[in-house]
Design a protein around this motif. Structure first.
Motif, PDB file in Angstrom:
ATOM      1  N   ASN A 129      16.607  -0.153   1.963  1.00 36.43           N
ATOM      2  CA  ASN A 129      15.762   0.679   2.818  1.00 36.43           C
ATOM      3  C   ASN A 129      15.007   1.669   1.949  1.00 36.43           C
ATOM      4  N   ALA A 130      13.766   1.913   2.294  1.00 40.68           N
ATOM      5  CA  ALA A 130      12.979   2.911   1.568  1.00 40.68           C
ATOM      6  C   ALA A 130      12.152   3.727   2.545  1.00 40.68           C
ATOM      7  N   PHE A 166       7.286   6.383   6.626  1.00 43.34           N
ATOM      8  CA  PHE A 166       7.919   5.396   7.496  1.00 43.34           C
ATOM      9  C   PHE A 166       9.125   4.814   6.777  1.00 43.34           C
ATOM     10  N   SER A 167      10.047   4.290   7.577  1.00 44.93           N
ATOM     11  CA  SER A 167      11.240   3.648   7.033  1.00 44.93           C
ATOM     12  C   SER A 167      11.035   2.143   7.039  1.00 44.93           C
ATOM     13  N   TYR A 168      11.227   1.534   5.881  1.00 46.77           N
ATOM     14  CA  TYR A 168      11.055   0.088   5.756  1.00 46.77           C
ATOM     15  C   TYR A 168      12.362  -0.556   5.319  1.00 46.77           C
ATOM     16  N   TRP A 169      12.542  -1.804   5.740  1.00 45.77           N
ATOM     17  CA  TRP A 169      13.763  -2.547   5.450  1.00 45.77           C
ATOM     18  C   TRP A 169      13.449  -3.870   4.752  1.00 45.77           C
ATOM     19  N   GLY A 170      14.358  -4.256   3.865  1.00 43.10           N
ATOM     20  CA  GLY A 170      14.299  -5.598   3.316  1.00 43.10           C
ATOM     21  C   GLY A 170      14.942  -6.582   4.273  1.00 43.10           C
ATOM     22  N   GLN A 171      14.939  -7.851   3.863  1.00 46.91           N
ATOM     23  CA  GLN A 171      15.430  -8.901   4.750  1.00 46.91           C
ATOM     24  C   GLN A 171      16.944  -9.068   4.672  1.00 46.91           C
ATOM     25  N   GLY A 172      17.559  -8.466   3.688  1.00 46.73           N
ATOM     26  CA  GLY A 172      19.006  -8.550   3.535  1.00 46.73           C
ATOM     27  C   GLY A 172      19.413  -9.654   2.577  1.00 46.73           C
ATOM     28  N   SER A 200       0.834  -1.202   0.000  1.00 41.52           N
ATOM     29  CA  SER A 200       0.000   0.000   0.000  1.00 41.52           C
ATOM     30  C   SER A 200       0.868   1.251   0.000  1.00 41.52           C
ATOM     31  N   ILE A 201       1.368   1.608  -1.172  1.00 47.03           N
ATOM     32  CA  ILE A 201       2.348   2.687  -1.304  1.00 47.03           C
ATOM     33  C   ILE A 201       1.736   3.879  -2.014  1.00 47.03           C
ATOM     34  N   ARG A 202       1.804   5.032  -1.357  1.00 45.17           N
ATOM     35  CA  ARG A 202       1.391   6.273  -2.003  1.00 45.17           C
ATOM     36  C   ARG A 202       2.598   6.961  -2.646  1.00 45.17           C
ATOM     37  N   ARG A 203       3.688   6.988  -1.907  1.00 47.37           N
ATOM     38  CA  ARG A 203       4.881   7.682  -2.400  1.00 47.37           C
ATOM     39  C   ARG A 203       6.122   7.068  -1.786  1.00 47.37           C
ATOM     40  N   ILE A 204       7.197   6.987  -2.588  1.00 46.62           N
ATOM     41  CA  ILE A 204       8.494   6.549  -2.075  1.00 46.62           C
ATOM     42  C   ILE A 204       9.470   7.709  -2.195  1.00 46.62           C
ATOM     43  N   ASP A 205      10.071   8.064  -1.080  1.00 46.28           N
ATOM     44  CA  ASP A 205      11.102   9.112  -1.089  1.00 46.28           C
ATOM     45  C   ASP A 205      12.465   8.455  -1.319  1.00 46.28           C
ATOM     46  N   ALA A 206      13.405   8.658  -0.424  1.00 48.89           N
ATOM     47  CA  ALA A 206      14.742   8.103  -0.625  1.00 48.89           C
ATOM     48  C   ALA A 206      14.734   6.579  -0.570  1.00 48.89           C
ATOM     49  N   MET A 207      15.572   5.990  -1.415  1.00 47.79           N
ATOM     50  CA  MET A 207      15.831   4.543  -1.381  1.00 47.79           C
ATOM     51  C   MET A 207      17.330   4.371  -1.184  1.00 47.79           C
ATOM     52  N   THR A 208      17.685   3.490  -0.280  1.00 46.70           N
ATOM     53  CA  THR A 208      19.079   3.409   0.159  1.00 46.70           C
ATOM     54  C   THR A 208      19.515   1.957   0.313  1.00 46.70           C
ATOM     55  N   TRP A 209      20.756   1.709  -0.016  1.00 48.20           N
ATOM     56  CA  TRP A 209      21.394   0.422   0.276  1.00 48.20           C
ATOM     57  C   TRP A 209      22.338   0.609   1.457  1.00 48.20           C
ATOM     58  N   TYR A 210      22.200  -0.277   2.427  1.00 49.57           N
ATOM     59  CA  TYR A 210      23.098  -0.340   3.570  1.00 49.57           C
ATOM     60  C   TYR A 210      23.790  -1.707   3.547  1.00 49.57           C
ATOM     61  N   ARG A 211      24.845  -1.816   4.339  1.00 49.83           N
ATOM     62  CA  ARG A 211      25.466  -3.120   4.513  1.00 49.83           C
ATOM     63  C   ARG A 211      25.937  -3.264   5.965  1.00 49.83           C
TER      64      ARG A 211
END
Length: 121
Positions: free
Chosen positions: A96-97, A108-114, A27-38
């Motif tokens: 992260n998005a 909100f900040s959401y994370w993938g599973q890695g 349920s996404i209205r808008r995505i701002d920054a998308m980031t890769w972390y490690r």
């Protein structure tokens, strides 16, 4: 609900290349920054590369010139092309998005599973 799913990664020799991809769904209205972390076991999670909705990018000094981040706003994806990989790039990579869900007026900040990236010397 919003989900991030990463794909790619794996094992590669030093000097090689790998690509990571992350897709946002739900349920996404808008995505701002998308980031890769490690993250390496025992160490803090660190920013690798970030991209704004307008395409502005930011890279960690350690990956500048070797990694390229890109996104497709229509497909809600963010990719990380990794070249000239080094053993020190070995880590679990997380997507992260910053997302505004359809049911909220805030983000909100959401994370993938890695996904594991291992670079052998």
């Amino acid at each position: 609900q919003v989900q991030l799913a990463e794909s790619g990664g794996g094992l590669v020799q030093a000097g090689g290349s790998l690509g990571l991809s992350c897709v946002a769904s739900g349920s996404i209205r808008r995505i701002d920054a998308m980031t890769w972390y490690r993250q390496v076991p025992g160490k803090q999670r660190e920013l690798v590369a970030s991209i704004t909705s307008g395409g502005g990018t930011n890279y960690a000094d350690s990956v500048e010139g070797r990694f390229t981040i890109s996104r497709d706003n229509a497909k809600k994806t963010v990719d990380l092309a990794m070249n000239s990989l080094r053993p020190e790039d070995t880590a679990v990579y997380y997507c992260n998005a910053v997302v505004q869900p359809t049911y909220s007026s805030v983000t909100f900040s959401y994370w993938g599973q890695g996904t594991q990236v291992t670079v052998s010397s």
